[in-house]
Design a protein around this motif. Structure first.
Motif, short mmCIF file in Angstrom:
data_model
loop_
_atom_site.label_atom_id
_atom_site.label_comp_id
_atom_site.label_asym_id
_atom_site.label_seq_id
_atom_site.Cartn_x
_atom_site.Cartn_y
_atom_site.Cartn_z
N THR A 61 0.84 -1.21 0.00
CA THR A 61 0.00 0.00 0.00
C THR A 61 0.87 1.25 0.00
N ASP A 62 1.90 1.24 0.81
CA ASP A 62 2.85 2.35 0.86
C ASP A 62 3.47 2.62 -0.51
N SER A 63 3.89 1.55 -1.19
CA SER A 63 4.50 1.71 -2.52
C SER A 63 3.51 2.28 -3.52
N MET A 64 2.27 1.82 -3.47
CA MET A 64 1.25 2.31 -4.40
C MET A 64 0.95 3.79 -4.16
N LEU A 65 0.92 4.20 -2.90
CA LEU A 65 0.68 5.61 -2.60
C LEU A 65 1.82 6.49 -3.09
N ARG A 66 3.05 6.05 -2.86
CA ARG A 66 4.19 6.84 -3.32
C ARG A 66 4.27 6.87 -4.84
N MET A 67 3.88 5.77 -5.47
CA MET A 67 3.85 5.74 -6.93
C MET A 67 2.79 6.70 -7.46
N GLY A 68 1.66 6.75 -6.79
CA GLY A 68 0.60 7.67 -7.20
C GLY A 68 1.05 9.12 -7.13
N ILE A 69 1.80 9.45 -6.09
CA ILE A 69 2.33 10.81 -5.96
C ILE A 69 3.28 11.13 -7.11
N ARG A 70 4.14 10.17 -7.49
CA ARG A 70 5.11 10.42 -8.54
C ARG A 70 4.45 10.53 -9.91
N LYS A 71 3.26 9.98 -10.09
CA LYS A 71 2.55 10.16 -11.35
C LYS A 71 2.10 11.60 -11.51
N VAL A 72 1.85 12.25 -10.39
CA VAL A 72 1.42 13.66 -10.42
C VAL A 72 2.63 14.58 -10.39
N PHE A 73 3.58 14.27 -9.51
CA PHE A 73 4.79 15.08 -9.38
C PHE A 73 5.96 14.23 -9.87
N LYS A 74 6.39 14.48 -11.10
CA LYS A 74 7.37 13.62 -11.77
C LYS A 74 8.63 13.40 -10.94
N LYS A 75 9.11 14.44 -10.28
CA LYS A 75 10.35 14.32 -9.51
C LYS A 75 10.10 14.30 -8.01
N GLY A 76 8.84 14.01 -7.62
CA GLY A 76 8.51 13.93 -6.22
C GLY A 76 8.17 15.28 -5.61
N ILE A 77 7.65 15.25 -4.41
CA ILE A 77 7.28 16.48 -3.71
C ILE A 77 8.50 17.14 -3.09
N THR A 78 9.38 16.32 -2.53
CA THR A 78 10.61 16.82 -1.91
C THR A 78 11.81 16.16 -2.58
N GLU A 79 12.93 16.82 -2.54
CA GLU A 79 14.16 16.28 -3.13
C GLU A 79 14.72 15.18 -2.23
N ASN A 80 15.12 14.07 -2.84
CA ASN A 80 15.74 12.99 -2.09
C ASN A 80 17.06 13.50 -1.49
N PRO A 81 17.22 13.46 -0.18
CA PRO A 81 18.44 14.01 0.44
C PRO A 81 19.68 13.14 0.23
N HIS A 82 19.47 11.90 -0.24
CA HIS A 82 20.61 10.98 -0.35
C HIS A 82 21.35 11.20 -1.67
N VAL A 83 22.01 12.34 -1.78
CA VAL A 83 22.86 12.67 -2.91
C VAL A 83 24.08 13.40 -2.37
N TYR A 84 25.11 13.45 -3.19
CA TYR A 84 26.33 14.17 -2.81
C TYR A 84 26.23 15.60 -3.33
N LYS A 85 26.01 16.54 -2.43
CA LYS A 85 25.95 17.95 -2.78
C LYS A 85 27.35 18.52 -2.64
N LYS A 86 27.99 18.72 -3.77
CA LYS A 86 29.43 19.00 -3.75
C LYS A 86 29.76 20.44 -3.40
N ASP A 87 28.92 21.41 -3.77
CA ASP A 87 29.22 22.80 -3.45
C ASP A 87 30.62 23.20 -3.89
#
Length: 277
Positions: A245-271
């Protein structure tokens, strides 16, 4: 040692076993293609990498019904050796060589370390069966390979914390790829690449260096966009219902918001930080 020095060693070690690795991947590619390389780096260097790992309290804790582990991607906060070994796996020669082994044209590493970097799993940590997110952080390229390099010395098979792949689905037994010291495991990621990490039952820490490779085209014609999708282990019916159910809900959100509502924090922000070459 700099990044290029480490890459030279990795490249030569994989090249040494190239024919055998092609055979291993070929035998498994119609389900979940995989292979592993033991004794990847000189033992003293592998030990240095392990000793360079931060304490788990200095990493990001991910604890939920889906997973329980410690991760990090902001590599300029940690021992420089860790960043060097991560980006060694992104050396063009290594990426090309692994692409040749897996018959993948033009694979690309991920400089942003989206969901990559380092991970640490301590006692009672786990990772439930799941499909990795199908794309990179910009949703432009397909995730095609998962590279996992294990560096905990004397990690016995009975300790848990091992990669499990489920080529016949979750109603059948998985194949276990043990997270032995100085072992590189590589697996294909596609629409049916269900995998997990068995619970750690030892009072120790299983440390891993992670990379993903991406491509302009998916590995199979069946592949479709999907978020990271979790399931429960066999027999955990209530938990499985909640996770689906959790996966289906998150998938539904991504169908509306292509890149999600919030940015995934698990990236290397090099600055403007530049990795060492």
């Amino acid at each position: 040692m700099n990044t290029k020095d480490i890459a030279n060693i990795i490249y030569n070690r994989i090249l040494e076993d190239k024919s055998q690795l092609i055979s291993s991947f070929e035998k498994s590619k119609n389900e979940i293609g995989f292979f592993f390389v033991d004794d990847l780096l000189p033992e003293d260097l592998a030990l240095q990498i392990y000793e360079a790992f931060p304490k788990k309290e200095e990493m990001v804790l991910k604890k939920s019904m889906r997973e329980y582990k410690h991760v990090a991607a902001q590599m300029d906060q940690y021992n420089p050796l860790l960043e060097k070994v991560i980006y060694a796996f992104q050396d063009e020669r290594i990426v090309t060589l692994i692409g040749e082994i897996c018959k993948i044209e033009n694979p690309e590493p991920d400089e942003n370390l989206y969901a990559g970097g380092i991970s640490l799993m301590a006692k009672d940590n786990f990772l439930n069966p799941h499909l990795d997110n199908s794309h990179d952080k910009s949703r432009d390229k397909w995730r095609v390979l998962n590279l996992l390099y294990y560096v905990t010395p004397n990690w016995e098979d009975s300790f848990g914390g091992h990669l499990e792949i489920w080529p016949q689905g979750l109603n059948h037994d998985p194949i276990t790829i043990y997270s032995r010291f100085n072992r590189l495991a590589i697996m294909a990621t596609h629409q049916k690449s269900w995998h997990s990490v068995s619970p750690v039952n030892h009072d120790g820490e299983r440390c891993c260096v992670s990379n993903y490779y991406f491509s302009d085209t998916p590995l199979t014609t069946e592949d479709q966009f999907h978020v990271t999708s979790f399931r429960a282990r066999p027999g955990q019916k209530v938990k499985d219902f909640i996770l689906q159910t959790d996966s289906m809900l998150r998938m539904g959100i991504r169908k509306v918001f292509k890149k999600g509502i919030t940015e995934n924090p698990h990236v290397y922000k090099k600055d403007n930080h530049t990795k060492e070459e």
